[in-house]
Scaffold this active site. Structure first.
Site, PDB file in Angstrom:
ATOM      1  N   CYS A 213       0.840  -1.207   0.000  1.00  0.00           N
ATOM      2  CA  CYS A 213       0.000   0.000   0.000  1.00  0.00           C
ATOM      3  C   CYS A 213       0.873   1.254   0.000  1.00  0.00           C
ATOM      4  O   CYS A 213       1.379   1.638  -1.045  1.00  0.00           O
ATOM      5  CB  CYS A 213      -0.971  -0.049   1.173  1.00  0.00           C
ATOM      6  SG  CYS A 213      -2.451   0.916   0.845  1.00  0.00           S
TER       7      CYS A 213
ATOM      8  N   HIS B 281      -3.543  -5.144   0.592  1.00  0.00           N
ATOM      9  CA  HIS B 281      -2.875  -5.668   1.792  1.00  0.00           C
ATOM     10  C   HIS B 281      -2.960  -7.193   1.810  1.00  0.00           C
ATOM     11  O   HIS B 281      -3.908  -7.748   2.378  1.00  0.00           O
ATOM     12  CB  HIS B 281      -3.560  -5.116   3.050  1.00  0.00           C
ATOM     13  CG  HIS B 281      -3.349  -3.655   3.258  1.00  0.00           C
ATOM     14  ND1 HIS B 281      -2.364  -3.158   4.071  1.00  0.00           N
ATOM     15  CD2 HIS B 281      -3.988  -2.587   2.740  1.00  0.00           C
ATOM     16  CE1 HIS B 281      -2.410  -1.832   4.056  1.00  0.00           C
ATOM     17  NE2 HIS B 281      -3.395  -1.462   3.257  1.00  0.00           N
TER      18      HIS B 281
ATOM     19  N   GLU C  55      -1.514  -9.229   3.565  1.00  0.00           N
ATOM     20  CA  GLU C  55      -1.351  -9.801   4.914  1.00  0.00           C
ATOM     21  C   GLU C  55      -2.670 -10.204   5.550  1.00  0.00           C
ATOM     22  O   GLU C  55      -2.701 -11.117   6.389  1.00  0.00           O
ATOM     23  CB  GLU C  55      -0.600  -8.823   5.831  1.00  0.00           C
ATOM     24  CG  GLU C  55      -1.337  -7.539   6.233  1.00  0.00           C
ATOM     25  CD  GLU C  55      -1.130  -6.376   5.262  1.00  0.00           C
ATOM     26  OE1 GLU C  55      -0.857  -6.646   4.081  1.00  0.00           O
ATOM     27  OE2 GLU C  55      -1.273  -5.216   5.679  1.00  0.00           O
TER      28      GLU C  55
HETATM   29  N1  GLN Z   1      -1.742   6.614   2.943  1.00  0.00           N
HETATM   30  C1  GLN Z   1      -1.860   5.872   1.743  1.00  0.00           C
HETATM   31  C2  GLN Z   1      -3.250   5.998   1.139  1.00  0.00           C
HETATM   32  O1  GLN Z   1      -4.166   6.418   1.774  1.00  0.00           O
HETATM   33  C3  GLN Z   1      -1.546   4.414   1.982  1.00  0.00           C
HETATM   34  C4  GLN Z   1      -2.552   3.723   2.843  1.00  0.00           C
HETATM   35  C5  GLN Z   1      -2.084   2.428   3.411  1.00  0.00           C
HETATM   36  O2  GLN Z   1      -0.906   2.125   3.376  1.00  0.00           O
HETATM   37  N2  GLN Z   1      -2.984   1.658   3.971  1.00  0.00           N
HETATM   38  O3  GLN Z   1      -3.441   5.664  -0.005  1.00  0.00           O
END
Ligand code: GLN
Length: 630
Positions: free
Chosen positions: A467, A594, A596
């Site tokens: 992300c 994600h 995970e």
């Molecule tokens: N801050 C970034 C976004 O909002 C990444 C978010 C995250 O890593 N969950 O896109």
């Protein structure tokens, strides 16, 4: 005869219907309607008929369950917080599942937030994301991993959600001129919520589970949990005593030189529970060392709990031992007896668990993983990432050795302000076999993360960017390879004209709660000839959970790809970048989702597995054998 088929959506529609409070029982989904007023019944029948589609047919009631009421196991905590109630509750679930029962779970968080989405990982640990996009407490992650289930956002109840639903009803005029009060309106809403969510199947099978494990967050006696305690007291009464089992988790401290195991704090918290109308059927006592026989006797005598029902969860080498510890103490027998389930349960089969717990204890080789993040002070902030690494390492017969690096320590400023921390951080990074930049928000440490990504890219060190970690690699590549010096994300620098990561057009600029791009979404793979497709064994698509507000700027894709950064996964519109890879690198993968959150103990996330294999030089051999799932 109607078939009562309810989706979570229709259940919540009914729950918030203007026809007054409805009561759902597991029996509801069978051949009878329970406790419903006539208009409510009509609504449900209509709803049910209208919702019977191919899609939801799977949740019709299994015949075996129709004649059995839902059984509840309530797990409460006393004395202090942080006793591992979540692990205890999920371990009870594991043991019951091992006895052939189907288990679901509900986590109650008595805080006022509607969900965990707006809470700081520093304070509360990671925000876990569900398939349906629910942003929930990390304990739900434990349940999903331990029980191998897929929960819904409604499986996490908060005071915020309950009050919101009651106030919405009040504004609609559902309470017909009545004074709206904590008892009965809030408590009824809690009971209805529990009973309707308990019947949602979460294990991919048809019909409701046999047992619903409810974990009440906080400690008995907290002001916030009072309405929940009262609702649970009423529930225990209405479902009947053989459908309700209360396990109270408590602490047995050892004091001073004498080293005596103290039972008084537990006595007090059991008494407090009783004063609130709830009786503990089992005690799960946390302690450093195993409980002595006379400690157990004392507890039994003063807490009104049979000695056989006093369980001891002493410190163990890893949490997978907890279900085994419970089984060894016959916890399943005590719970099944209380729930009158002895006749249908089988002896617990925990062979796989035993193997897993013991394998982990006996691992000798380790792999060093540099985790470069912002919230490194509290490891719970990245709990699912840590678990996913663990699952992947075990599959490779390795122990994970995670080196936490505060991203800001890698930055040039830190070389001047805190030179020792700076030198130590770089040394750690250089000694690691692979580099992981996990998700995150805000600009703190971003420059350090960019340096880590650059280091990994230039030195052929396996890199996994999750992300934020993917967005970081895009910024780094744009700066270093495309020469766009001021390349940045709109999140960190609103002023720059070189936004390579932008705010997603459909995002809300006014509301923070639940407005991100959330939950499971399909990512279409653009080519079967990429590491991701090979690892997932699926050349078409991957389905992973999301939680982000920003995305790679579609306008810079061409330039990035021309220089070798390939976007091998995109969303269904083709405009949103989901996976990037650097084909010239042994393992350089960034994902907007994600992975995970879907990793399981014996089913590691393919990307984490690939990452660990690459760190140990075994990826190529693995891919040669496992190409496209063969
Ligand atoms: N801050 C970034 C976004 O909002 C990444 C978010 C995250 O890593 N969950 O896109």
């Amino acid at each position: 005869m109607y078939k009562y088929l309810l989706t979570p959506k229709s259940l919540s529609a009914v729950r918030s219907s203007s026809l007054g409070l409805l009561r759902f029982r597991s029996k509801f989904a069978g051949s009878k309607l329970w406790n419903c007023s006539f208009p409510a019944r009509t609504l449900i029948q209509t709803l049910c008929l209208h919702t019977e589609t191919e899609e939801n047919r799977h949740i019709s009631q299994s015949p075996s369950h129709t004649d059995r009421a839902m059984k509840y196991v309530l797990v409460t905590g006393g004395v202090v917080s942080g006793l591992g109630k979540g692990v205890t509750a999920s371990s009870i679930g594991v043991v019951l599942k091992a006895c052939g029962l189907r288990v679901t779970s509900i986590k109650i968080d008595p805080y006022l937030n509607t969900d965990a989405g707006t809470m700081s990982p520093f304070e509360h640990g990671e925000v876990f994301v569900l398939d349906d996009g629910g942003e929930v407490d990390l304990d739900l992650g434990n349940y999903e991993r331990f029980l191998d289930v897929t929960l819904t956002r409604d499986n996490n109840i908060t005071t915020g959600k309950i009050f919101q639903s009651v106030i919405e009803k009040e504004r609609r005029g559902d309470y017909l001129g009545k004074t709206v009060q904590v008892v009965p309106h809030i408590t009824d809403a809690i009971k209805n919520w529990i009973e309707s969510v308990a019947v949602i199947p979460v294990d991919g099978q048809e019909g409701p589970a046999d047992v619903c494990v409810i974990e009440l967050g906080g400690t008995v006696g907290d002001i916030e949990s009072m309405p929940f305690i009262e609702a649970l007291r009423q529930l225990s009464f209405s479902v009947g005593h053989d459908n309700f089992c209360l396990v109270h988790v408590s602490l047995i401290p050892v004091l001073g030189v004498v080293g005596e195991q103290k039972t008084k704090p537990t006595q007090h918290s059991v008494r407090e529970l009783r004063a609130l109308g709830l009786t503990a059927h089992l005690l799960a006592c946390r302690s450093a060392q195993p409980l002595l026989e006379n400690t157990k006797e004392k507890l039994s005598q003063f807490c009104h709990v049979p000695a056989a029902n006093i369980l001891n969860i002493h410190d163990v080498p890893n949490i997978w031992h907890v279900p085994l510890l419970l089984r060894n103490q016959n916890a399943h027998h005590a719970v099944l007896k209380q729930l009158n389930l002895l006749s249908i349960a089988t002896p617990p089969d925990l062979q796989d668990w035993t193997k897993m717990a013991e394998t982990f204890d006996n691992l000798t080789n380790s792999v060093r993983i540099a985790m470069v993040g912002k919230y490194v002070g509290l490891t719970d902030s990245y709990l699912s990432v840590v678990k996913a690494l663990l699952h992947a390492c075990i599959a490779c017969s390795l122990k994970p050795s995670i080196d936490w690096i505060a991203a800001s320590d890698l930055e040039d400023d830190s070389a001047k302000l805190t030179p020792e921390a700076h030198a130590a951080a770089w040394e750690t990074l250089r000694n690691a076999a692979c580099v992981l930049v996990p998700g995150g928000f805000g600009d703190r440490g971003v420059r350090g993360m960019i340096l880590a990504a650059k280091y990994a890219r230039e030195n052929n060190i396996p890199y996994l960017g999750i992300c934020l970690g993917m967005q970081i690699s895009v910024i780094e590549f744009a700066r270093s390879v495309l020469g766009i010096e001021r390349a940045n994300s709109e999140e960190f620098d609103a002023q720059t004209s070189d936004h390579v990561v932008i705010f997603m057009p459909e995002g809300s600029t006014t509301h923070m709660g639940s407005t991100m791009r959330l939950g499971s979404r399909k990512t279409l793979l653009q080519t079967p000839d990429c590491i991701t497709a090979k690892l997932y064994g699926n050349p078409q698509y991957v389905d992973e959970r999301h939680r982000h507000r920003y995305e790679v700027n579609p306008q810079v894709i061409g330039a990035l790809e021309e220089k070798g950064l390939k976007f091998v996964g995109k969303d269904e519109t083709g405009n949103r970048m989901e996976i990037l890879e650097l084909p010239s690198h042994p393992f350089y993968v960034g994902v907007q989702f994600h992975p995970e959150f879907k990793s399981r103990p014996r089913r590691p996330s393919p990307l984490f597995l690939g990452f660990i294999l690459a760190a140990t030089g075994k990826l190529e051999a693995y891919l040669n054998i496992h190409q496209n799932g063969v």
